[in-house]
Design a protein around this motif. Structure first.
Motif, PDB file in Angstrom:
ATOM      1  N   UNK A  48      49.227  15.048  55.194  1.00 12.95           N
ATOM      2  CA  UNK A  48      50.612  15.133  55.655  1.00 12.95           C
ATOM      3  C   UNK A  48      51.281  13.767  55.599  1.00 12.95           C
ATOM      4  N   UNK A  49      50.638  12.762  56.211  1.00 10.00           N
ATOM      5  CA  UNK A  49      51.259  11.445  56.321  1.00 10.00           C
ATOM      6  C   UNK A  49      51.429  10.768  54.960  1.00 10.00           C
ATOM      7  N   UNK A  50      50.457  10.933  54.054  1.00  9.74           N
ATOM      8  CA  UNK A  50      50.563  10.304  52.734  1.00  9.74           C
ATOM      9  C   UNK A  50      51.687  10.934  51.920  1.00  9.74           C
ATOM     10  N   UNK A  51      51.889  12.247  52.075  1.00 10.25           N
ATOM     11  CA  UNK A  51      52.977  12.931  51.379  1.00 10.25           C
ATOM     12  C   UNK A  51      54.320  12.390  51.861  1.00 10.25           C
ATOM     13  N   UNK A  52      54.476  12.296  53.190  1.00  7.27           N
ATOM     14  CA  UNK A  52      55.732  11.801  53.755  1.00  7.27           C
ATOM     15  C   UNK A  52      56.010  10.357  53.340  1.00  7.27           C
ATOM     16  N   UNK A  53      54.959   9.544  53.310  1.00  4.05           N
ATOM     17  CA  UNK A  53      55.118   8.143  52.906  1.00  4.05           C
ATOM     18  C   UNK A  53      55.555   8.046  51.446  1.00  4.05           C
ATOM     19  N   UNK A  54      54.966   8.881  50.592  1.00  7.83           N
ATOM     20  CA  UNK A  54      55.333   8.874  49.174  1.00  7.83           C
ATOM     21  C   UNK A  54      56.800   9.265  48.993  1.00  7.83           C
ATOM     22  N   UNK A  55      57.260  10.243  49.766  1.00 10.06           N
ATOM     23  CA  UNK A  55      58.662  10.673  49.696  1.00 10.06           C
ATOM     24  C   UNK A  55      59.584   9.541  50.129  1.00 10.06           C
ATOM     25  N   UNK A  56      59.229   8.877  51.228  1.00 11.22           N
ATOM     26  CA  UNK A  56      60.066   7.786  51.742  1.00 11.22           C
ATOM     27  C   UNK A  56      60.164   6.639  50.747  1.00 11.22           C
ATOM     28  N   UNK A  57      59.042   6.343  50.068  1.00 11.54           N
ATOM     29  CA  UNK A  57      59.019   5.228  49.116  1.00 11.54           C
ATOM     30  C   UNK A  57      59.796   5.566  47.842  1.00 11.54           C
ATOM     31  N   UNK A  58      59.605   6.785  47.333  1.00 12.49           N
ATOM     32  CA  UNK A  58      60.200   7.130  46.043  1.00 12.49           C
ATOM     33  C   UNK A  58      61.639   7.614  46.155  1.00 12.49           C
ATOM     34  N   UNK A  59      62.072   7.955  47.381  1.00 12.28           N
ATOM     35  CA  UNK A  59      63.408   8.530  47.570  1.00 12.28           C
ATOM     36  C   UNK A  59      64.549   7.778  46.912  1.00 12.28           C
ATOM     37  N   UNK A  60      64.662   6.461  47.097  1.00 13.59           N
ATOM     38  CA  UNK A  60      65.784   5.749  46.480  1.00 13.59           C
ATOM     39  C   UNK A  60      65.534   5.378  45.018  1.00 13.59           C
ATOM     40  N   UNK A  61      64.274   5.451  44.558  1.00 11.17           N
ATOM     41  CA  UNK A  61      63.918   4.886  43.253  1.00 11.17           C
ATOM     42  C   UNK A  61      63.898   5.926  42.141  1.00 11.17           C
TER      43      UNK A  61
END
Length: 389
Positions: A48-61
């Motif tokens: 769960x946490x790794x998925x959310x972190x990946x979304x947060x990181x890739x969101x603007x990029x």
């Protein structure tokens, strides 16, 4: 034309549901996943946490990087990666492989969701855009709230892998529907990366980001502990808690429908009054949360407001940079994830220091700051720009 647009929006809504379902559905499966892979429950939580972190990181990029490519091609690519990730999750017996199979699609999550918002808004007139976007949010809400109990039910009635099959089937259906019924959508007026990034030089963009973080913190910071609140304060059984979560999820979908009309008719007044209305609900929650019937009514109203708030967040961001919709929607998704993370952390702090009933304080604090931010945003861009940026 209207029928084609309705079909397109419907496919996008189911697509967003499939992707959010893949993200959130595993929450109810964590005990089964821990047993299946012979890992601790905290390690299983990495899914769960790794998925959310990946979304947060890739969101603007990544939405920025994919902004110049044919939108149908991008949709098929993202859906294809999610299908492959789902299939790997079904058959693997190695936890590390399962983790990688979730993280790689997670990076593409903001690409599809930002495209869904952009394409839905572009498929109708400017006046109808908030209503079209609100339909996409129905898929978001369903994926976040309804997918969890469905996946849990399938896993308990059969076995873990069948829940993973459910994730895969939804994404496969959307992939086929996209391939067959979504027209080619080349980007006709592509902004350069520099032009899109230039929206970060505007104060309205940063005020919008701040408002989204605070509003999402106000809603999700408290909602993250709803099950705990119902258990320890309202003294509900597990079955009753599940019913309340369903009520919240269904109300969230109602809020998405209502919000489209509110934003289309009077966005400014709706957004400025939102913190006050939600604040009243939190006062009622604090005063009457120990009683089951009032708590059910409060949860229903709260769920409706949460659906409205999600749409308002997206409107705030998009109205700040309508010329760079993909990048703006990526910023919106990242801001929401940041707000959820901050809200949950601060809410947990209030609970540990003061007790579960006081989790509402993170809501009050976030709402107070969000209103000040929205008011400043509106004041700085009066009289011609206001909330429309």
């Amino acid at each position: 034309m209207a029928k084609r647009n309705n079909l397109l929006i419907f496919i996008l809504t189911i697509g967003v549901f499939g992707i959010l379902n893949t993200e959130m559905g595993v929450i109810g499966l964590l005990p089964s996943i821990a047993d299946h892979f012979d890992v601790s429950i905290s390690k299983a939580g990495w899914l769960v946490s790794s998925f959310a972190l990946a979304v947060a990181v890739s969101g603007p990029i990544l939405p920025l990087l994919f902004s110049g490519i044919n939108r149908k091609t991008v949709m098929l690519l993202v859906l294809g990666v999610f299908v492959l990730g789902n299939i790997v999750s079904i058959f693997t017996s190695n936890f590390t492989i399962a983790l990688v199979a979730r993280v790689i699609p997670a990076f593409l999550h903001p690409v599809y969701c930002s495209l869904a918002f952009t394409v839905a808004a572009a498929s109708v007139s400017k006046e109808e855009a908030p209503t079209a976007v609100s339909k996409i949010f129905i898929g978001v809400s369903a994926g976040m709230v309804i997918g969890v109990p469905i996946a849990s039910f399938i896993a308990s009635a059969t076995f873990l892998q069948m829940a993973m099959v459910f994730f895969a089937v939804v994404n496969i259906i959307v992939f086929i529907a996209t391939f067959l019924f979504v027209p080619s959508m080349p980007v006709e007026e592509r902004l350069s990366y520099g032009a899109q990034l230039s929206i970060l030089t505007r104060s309205v963009t940063w005020l919008s980001i701040a408002a989204i973080i605070l509003l999402n913190s106000a809603v999700l910071g408290v909602y993250s502990y709803l099950a705990e609140y119902l258990k320890t304060v309202t003294n509900m059984s597990l079955n009753a808690i599940s019913l309340m979560l369903f009520i919240y999820g269904g109300a969230n979908i109602i809020g998405n429908v209502v919000s489209g009309k509110l934003l289309a008719n009077n966005a400014i007044k709706s957004i400025l009054s939102f913190p006050f209305v939600l604040g009243v609900v939190y006062i009622l929650l604090f005063l009457f949360g120990q009683f089951s019937v009032p708590m059910a009514i409060i949860t229903l109203i709260w769920g409706i407001l949460a659906g409205i708030g999600a749409n308002m967040n997206q409107y705030l961001m998009m109205s700040s940079a309508p010329e760079a919709p993909d990048f703006a929607n990526g910023l919106f998704l990242s801001s929401c994830n940041i707000g959820t993370t901050i809200g949950a952390a601060v809410g947990g702090l209030f609970i540990s220091e003061m007790g579960t009933p006081y989790v509402v304080l993170v809501g009050f604090l976030s709402l107070l700051l969000s209103f000040a931010t929205i008011l400043l945003r509106n004041y700085m861009f009066k009289p011609t720009r206001q909330l429309s940026g």
